[in-house]
Design a protein around this motif. Structure first.
Motif, short mmCIF file in Angstrom:
data_model
loop_
_atom_site.label_atom_id
_atom_site.label_comp_id
_atom_site.label_asym_id
_atom_site.label_seq_id
_atom_site.Cartn_x
_atom_site.Cartn_y
_atom_site.Cartn_z
N VAL A 222 8.74 -1.27 4.29
CA VAL A 222 9.53 -2.78 3.32
C VAL A 222 9.13 -2.84 3.00
N ALA A 223 8.04 -3.51 3.63
CA ALA A 223 7.11 -4.92 3.52
C ALA A 223 6.59 -4.50 1.83
N ASP A 224 5.81 -3.07 2.05
CA ASP A 224 4.94 -3.11 0.66
C ASP A 224 6.15 -3.02 -0.27
N GLU A 225 7.29 -2.05 -0.22
CA GLU A 225 8.63 -1.68 -1.14
C GLU A 225 8.48 -3.31 -1.62
N GLN A 226 8.55 -4.29 -1.39
CA GLN A 226 8.92 -5.55 -0.92
C GLN A 226 8.37 -5.99 -2.05
N GLY A 227 6.90 -6.30 -2.50
CA GLY A 227 5.92 -6.64 -2.90
C GLY A 227 5.20 -7.74 -1.98
N VAL A 232 1.48 -5.88 5.70
CA VAL A 232 1.62 -4.92 6.06
C VAL A 232 0.52 -4.86 6.99
N GLY A 233 -0.70 -4.89 6.67
CA GLY A 233 -1.70 -5.26 8.19
C GLY A 233 -1.16 -6.33 9.28
N TRP A 234 -0.23 -6.98 9.19
CA TRP A 234 -0.09 -7.70 9.91
C TRP A 234 1.50 -7.33 11.80
N ILE A 235 2.08 -6.60 10.32
CA ILE A 235 3.15 -5.20 10.87
C ILE A 235 2.32 -4.16 12.12
N GLY A 236 1.24 -3.95 11.34
CA GLY A 236 0.25 -2.90 12.37
C GLY A 236 -0.28 -3.35 13.74
N LEU A 237 0.16 -4.59 14.25
CA LEU A 237 -0.40 -5.22 15.17
C LEU A 237 0.50 -4.89 16.22
N PHE A 238 1.66 -4.53 16.68
CA PHE A 238 2.82 -3.69 17.28
C PHE A 238 3.19 -2.65 18.26
N SER A 239 1.67 -1.67 16.81
CA SER A 239 1.74 0.02 18.03
C SER A 239 0.69 0.17 18.00
N LEU A 256 -8.23 3.89 6.02
CA LEU A 256 -6.61 2.87 6.36
C LEU A 256 -5.61 3.99 5.50
N GLU A 257 -4.79 4.06 6.01
CA GLU A 257 -3.31 5.10 5.86
C GLU A 257 -2.46 4.59 5.81
N PHE A 258 -2.08 3.56 5.36
CA PHE A 258 -0.89 2.10 5.39
C PHE A 258 -0.88 2.31 4.58
N PRO A 259 0.92 2.28 4.53
CA PRO A 259 1.69 1.61 2.96
C PRO A 259 0.19 0.88 1.87
N GLY A 260 0.56 1.28 0.91
CA GLY A 260 -0.26 0.22 0.02
C GLY A 260 -2.24 0.66 0.07
N ASP A 261 -2.28 0.86 0.92
CA ASP A 261 -3.63 1.68 1.22
C ASP A 261 -4.58 -0.31 1.21
#
Length: 295
Positions: A222-227, A232-239, A256-261
């Motif tokens: 969602v964050a990547d699609e909303q620009g 994205v990287g900060w959201i990864g702290l929660f898992s 890194l396989e996060f959305p947006g690369d």
């Protein structure tokens, strides 16, 4: 009035033989508990039925490594399809199942069958029990991921890939695996120690590993699609899973396989290290507090 006779305080020898052997001490007891727990994590020393799941999961964990080696040897590729640092993240579903199986095996059954007081009788203390269980689960998880990495490394050398590159990448993979094992051992052992019911522990560990991960991935998309790629990287702290993926990509040269690369910023990378260390320390602290009352 006549005083009652004094009780007989003599000590009688009733024939019990005294122990005259070597007293091996607390260190031997700690090592024995560590080895016993490590063996139990793979079903060793137990029935054939108890060995089926852990050994079966271990074989599945090693299968991609064998396939990668076969692909490299037959196709002449100059690199492995999966990086050493990313292997544990790539195999997270199998790894999570093994963790959910091993952690309750180590601690939940002791609570259920009330054997904790036997461990806490001398010379093992409560802190020794926690350290031995934590170290044994960490070692079992490290072997669970590390042996497939070793298979990949040996296979890459047999396929005549560059020795220096493969050795460096393998060393980075072992570092990533060590962090991966310590973090998940801390989380899994704490959850398993909260219930004497093994089934509840299994379900709780799987839930903690899967639900936050899929929630984090959804929020990243969602964050990547909303620009908002920086979010994205900060959201990864929660898992736990995304934490390890971001850590290995930022500090060990992995992908890194996060959305947006988009690679993590320096600030986000530092936050990943702090959060990983904080989770491990907090889980260990709560685990020691748990066993102040257990038994």
């Amino acid at each position: 009035m006549t005083a009652p006779p004094a009780p007989d305080a003599r000590i009688h020898d009733i024939g019990y033989r005294r122990y005259e052997g070597e007293r091996l001490g607390a260190m031997y007891a700690r090592c024995s508990l560590f080895v016993h727990s490590l063996r139990g994590a793979y079903g060793l020393g137990r029935s054939a039925r108890s060995k089926m799941l852990p050994i079966g999961l271990f074989v599945i964990m090693c299968a991609p490594a064998v396939v990668m080696v076969a692909v490299v040897m037959t196709t002449g590729r100059d690199e492995l399809p999966i990086e050493y640092t990313a292997y544990g993240v790539f195999m997270q579903p199998i790894f999570g199942l093994y963790l959910a199986l091993a952690a309750p095996q180590m601690v939940s059954l002791d609570l259920r069958y009330k054997t904790i007081p036997l461990y806490f009788s001398r010379p093992i203390e409560r802190g020794d029990y926690v350290i031995a269980k934590f170290a044994s689960l960490t070692a079992s998880l490290f072997l669970f991921v590390g042996i497939p990495l070793l298979i990949s490394y040996v296979g890459s050398l047999l396929a005549k890939l560059d020795f220096a590159d493969q050795t460096t990448a393998f060393a980075r993979g072992l570092v990533a695996t060590a962090v991966f094992a310590v973090l998940h051992a801390a989380i899994g052992l704490l959850i398993a120690s909260m219930t004497p019911r093994r089934g509840f522990g299994v379900a709780a560990i799987i839930s903690v590993l899967t639900i936050p991960y899929f929630a984090v991935i959804s929020l990243m998309v969602v964050a990547d699609e909303q620009g908002s790629p920086d979010a994205v990287g900060w959201i990864g702290l929660f898992s736990p899973g995304s934490l390890l993926e971001g850590f290995q990509a930022k500090f060990l040269g992995g992908e890194l396989e996060f959305p947006g690369d988009q690679m993590l910023t320096n600030a986000a990378g530092a936050a990943y290290v702090v959060v990983i260390a904080a989770i491990i320390a907090l889980c260990y602290f709560l685990l020691t507090r748990r066993y102040r009352k257990a038994g």
